[in-house]
Design a protein around this motif. Structure first.
Motif, short mmCIF file in Angstrom:
data_model
loop_
_atom_site.label_atom_id
_atom_site.label_comp_id
_atom_site.label_asym_id
_atom_site.label_seq_id
_atom_site.Cartn_x
_atom_site.Cartn_y
_atom_site.Cartn_z
N THR A 34 5.20 6.73 0.94
CA THR A 34 5.63 5.93 1.74
C THR A 34 4.91 4.44 1.48
O THR A 34 3.92 4.21 0.76
CB THR A 34 5.17 6.40 3.18
N ALA A 35 5.50 3.28 2.01
CA ALA A 35 4.83 1.97 1.55
C ALA A 35 4.63 1.32 2.71
O ALA A 35 5.43 1.33 3.92
CB ALA A 35 5.82 1.29 0.79
N GLU A 36 3.64 0.43 2.76
CA GLU A 36 3.48 -0.73 3.79
C GLU A 36 3.39 -1.92 3.06
O GLU A 36 2.67 -2.07 2.07
CB GLU A 36 1.95 -0.54 4.40
N LEU A 37 4.25 -2.90 3.43
CA LEU A 37 4.15 -4.33 2.83
C LEU A 37 3.50 -5.29 3.71
O LEU A 37 3.97 -5.61 4.85
CB LEU A 37 5.67 -4.57 2.49
N SER A 75 9.43 6.37 -6.60
CA SER A 75 8.69 7.13 -5.80
C SER A 75 8.84 6.71 -4.38
O SER A 75 8.71 7.76 -3.46
CB SER A 75 7.25 6.92 -5.91
N ILE A 76 9.33 5.54 -3.93
CA ILE A 76 9.90 5.36 -2.43
C ILE A 76 11.16 5.86 -2.29
O ILE A 76 11.30 6.80 -1.11
CB ILE A 76 9.66 3.64 -2.22
N LEU A 123 0.83 -1.12 -0.05
CA LEU A 123 0.01 -0.07 0.22
C LEU A 123 0.99 1.29 0.06
O LEU A 123 1.71 1.44 0.89
CB LEU A 123 -0.97 -0.04 1.04
N VAL A 124 0.72 2.05 -0.85
CA VAL A 124 1.56 3.30 -1.08
C VAL A 124 0.80 4.55 -0.83
O VAL A 124 -0.41 4.46 -1.22
CB VAL A 124 2.15 3.35 -2.63
#
Length: 103
Positions: A84-87, A77-78, A7-8
């Motif tokens: 920001t990212a959630e993995l 983009s990260i 999720l970005v």
């Protein structure tokens, strides 16, 4: 291979794109090119965004968490700090069908 969802945030939605300067728009384009390369490599399952926010989602395959984290951390983009990212490891009992989806 395991399936992963990233999720970005923020989504590259209408409001984000309207406010983006040229440098940010270039990063958005690089992000798109990165996703295209993942698809060409057979890693991308699907990707998309919420047009009214709050996030985008990238679903892909990777052998393990280390590879998944590497895929996420090398997204332009990260790397640029634009998103920001959630993995998360992702169970997909209903995968995409093998035909085009009309939008």
């Amino acid at each position: 291979m395991k399936t992963w969802i990233c999720l970005v945030r923020p989504a590259f939605d209408h409001a984000f794109l309207a406010a983006a300067d040229a440098a940010t728009r270039a990063i958005v384009d690089e992000h798109g090119d990165y996703l295209t390369a993942l698809r060409s490599a057979g890693k991308l399952v699907l990707a998309g965004r919420c047009w009214d926010g709050p996030f985008g989602a990238v679903i892909f395959v990777a052998a393990d968490r280390g590879e998944a984290e590497a895929i996420v951390s090398t997204d332009p983009s990260i790397m640029a700090g634009v998103q920001t990212a959630e993995l998360y490891e992702f169970d997909m009992p209903y995968p995409p069908v093998e035909r085009g989806i009309e939008v």
